[in-house]
Design an enzyme around this catalytic site. Structure first.
Site, PDB file in Angstrom:
ATOM      1  N   HIS A  44       0.849  -1.200   0.000  1.00 16.96           N
ATOM      2  CA  HIS A  44       0.000   0.000   0.000  1.00 16.96           C
ATOM      3  C   HIS A  44       0.878   1.241   0.000  1.00 16.96           C
ATOM      4  CE1 HIS A  44       1.251  -0.397   4.176  1.00 16.96           C
ATOM      5  NE2 HIS A  44       1.107   0.920   4.238  1.00 16.96           N
ATOM      6  N   HIS A 126       5.535   6.463  -0.965  1.00 19.79           N
ATOM      7  CA  HIS A 126       6.290   5.237  -1.253  1.00 19.79           C
ATOM      8  C   HIS A 126       5.469   4.004  -0.901  1.00 19.79           C
ATOM      9  CE1 HIS A 126       6.976   5.871   3.047  1.00 19.79           C
ATOM     10  NE2 HIS A 126       7.198   4.560   3.121  1.00 19.79           N
TER      11      HIS A 126
HETATM   12  P1  ATP Z   1       5.598  -3.178  11.715  1.00 12.08           P
HETATM   13  O1  ATP Z   1       5.576  -1.819  12.375  1.00 12.08           O
HETATM   14  O2  ATP Z   1       4.960  -4.243  12.536  1.00 12.08           O
HETATM   15  O3  ATP Z   1       6.926  -3.528  11.169  1.00 12.08           O
HETATM   16  P2  ATP Z   1       4.244  -1.856   9.575  1.00 12.08           P
HETATM   17  O4  ATP Z   1       5.234  -0.732   9.726  1.00 12.08           O
HETATM   18  O5  ATP Z   1       3.942  -2.373   8.216  1.00 12.08           O
HETATM   19  O6  ATP Z   1       4.656  -3.102  10.427  1.00 12.08           O
HETATM   20  P3  ATP Z   1       2.506  -0.145  11.003  1.00 12.08           P
HETATM   21  O7  ATP Z   1       3.677   0.279  11.868  1.00 12.08           O
HETATM   22  O8  ATP Z   1       1.205  -0.404  11.667  1.00 12.08           O
HETATM   23  O9  ATP Z   1       2.858  -1.433  10.185  1.00 12.08           O
HETATM   24  O10 ATP Z   1       2.326   0.983   9.904  1.00 12.08           O
HETATM   25  C1  ATP Z   1       1.238   1.074   9.041  1.00 12.08           C
HETATM   26  C2  ATP Z   1       1.636   2.008   7.920  1.00 12.08           C
HETATM   27  O11 ATP Z   1       1.924   3.310   8.444  1.00 12.08           O
HETATM   28  C3  ATP Z   1       2.917   1.612   7.180  1.00 12.08           C
HETATM   29  O12 ATP Z   1       2.837   2.043   5.846  1.00 12.08           O
HETATM   30  C4  ATP Z   1       3.998   2.376   7.898  1.00 12.08           C
HETATM   31  O13 ATP Z   1       5.110   2.637   7.057  1.00 12.08           O
HETATM   32  C5  ATP Z   1       3.281   3.673   8.224  1.00 12.08           C
HETATM   33  N1  ATP Z   1       3.825   4.240   9.447  1.00 12.08           N
HETATM   34  C6  ATP Z   1       4.045   3.600  10.598  1.00 12.08           C
HETATM   35  N2  ATP Z   1       4.518   4.410  11.553  1.00 12.08           N
HETATM   36  C7  ATP Z   1       4.611   5.630  10.976  1.00 12.08           C
HETATM   37  C8  ATP Z   1       5.020   6.916  11.429  1.00 12.08           C
HETATM   38  N3  ATP Z   1       5.440   7.122  12.668  1.00 12.08           N
HETATM   39  N4  ATP Z   1       4.970   7.935  10.556  1.00 12.08           N
HETATM   40  C9  ATP Z   1       4.537   7.747   9.305  1.00 12.08           C
HETATM   41  N5  ATP Z   1       4.128   6.578   8.811  1.00 12.08           N
HETATM   42  C10 ATP Z   1       4.163   5.522   9.626  1.00 12.08           C
END
Ligand code: ATP
Ligand code: MG
Length: 174
Positions: A44, A126
Site C-alpha cells: 500500500h 512510497h
Molecule cells: P511493523 O511496524 O509491525 O513492522 P508496519 O510498519 O507495516 O509493520 P505499522 O507500523 O502499523 O505497520 O504501519 C502502518 C503504515 O503506516 C505503514 O505504511 C507504515 O510505514 C506507516 N507508518 C508507521 N509508523 C509511521 C510513522 N510514525 N509515521 C509515518 N508513517 C508511519
C-alpha cells in the site's frame, strides 16, 4: 476526557490501496528484488499515519475523509528508493503528481477537526517492498508501474502471529 482503555484503541492509517492486478505486479518486483518481501496483501501507499487512536474517533476520521475533495490521478511508480537507517526498500514516483500532494494535504487539513495535528515532515510517497532490508538500493524502474488512483482508504494495522496485517475499514472515491 479520560483516554479509552487499550482494547478500545486501534492502529490506523489512511492509504492508497492497489487493486489485485497492480498488487501482483508490485509483489513480483518485491520477490525479485528483495530478500524479505512484504506480503502481497500488505502492499500500500500510506497517505497519513494516525497511530493508536480511540475507536470513538472513527466517525470523526470518516467524516473528515468524506469532506476531502480531490481529483483522481495517475501515479507512475518508476523508481526504487531505500532508507538505510530504517532498512526499508520501497517503490515510488520520481515526480509525484500535484494531485497526490493535494490529496494528502486536504486529508491532513480535514483531520485537524479531529484533533490530529498537521504532519510537519515532508510527504515522501512510497510503497514499502521490504522491511529489515540489509542493503536498500536506489535506482530506476523500467518499465514503470502505472497506478490509476481513484480512491483512498482508512486501514487498520492488526498485529498477527507472522507480523502485521492490514484491514480496510472504509473507502472514499475521488
Ligand atoms: P511493523 O511496524 O509491525 O513492522 P508496519 O510498519 O507495516 O509493520 P505499522 O507500523 O502499523 O505497520 O504501519 C502502518 C503504515 O503506516 C505503514 O505504511 C507504515 O510505514 C506507516 N507508518 C508507521 N509508523 C509511521 C510513522 N510514525 N509515521 C509515518 N508513517 C508511519
Ligand atoms: Mg511500523
Amino acid at each position: 476526557m479520560p483516554s479509552a482503555p487499550a482494547e478500545h484503541k486501534r492502529r490506523l492509517f489512511f492509504a492508497l490501496w492497489p487493486d489485485a492486478a497492480l498488487r501482483r505486479q508490485m509483489a513480483a518486483l518485491s520477490r525479485e528484488r528483495c530478500k524479505r518481501p512484504v506480503p502481497a496483501a500488505n502492499l500500500h501507499l500510506t497517505l497519513r499515519f494516525l497511530g493508536m487512536q480511540d475507536t470513538a474517533m472513527l466517525p470523526c476520521f470518516c467524516e473528515a475523509a468524506g469532506q476531502v475533495r480531490a481529483h483522481p490521478f495517475t501515479l507512475t511508480l518508476d523508481r526504487y528508493g531505500g532508507w538505510l537507517r530504517k532498512r526499508i526498500q520501497w517503490l515510488g514516483p520520481s515526480s509525484p503528481p500535484a494531485e497526490l500532494g493535494e490529496l494528502a494535504g486536504a486529508l491532513n487539513q480535514a483531520l485537524e477537526a479531529c484533533g490530529i495535528e498537521a504532519e510537519t515532515r515532508p510527504f515522501v510517497p512510497h510503497v514499502t517492498l521490504s522491511r529489515k532490508a540489509k542493503k536498500p538500493f536506489e535506482g530506476p524502474l523500467s518499465p514503470a508501474l502505472v497506478w490509476p488512483v481513484d480512491s483512498f482508504v482508512l486501514a487498520e494495522s492488526v498485529p498477527s502471529s507472522d507480523g502485521v496485517r492490514y484491514v480496510v475499514l472504509e473507502r472514499w472515491t475521488l
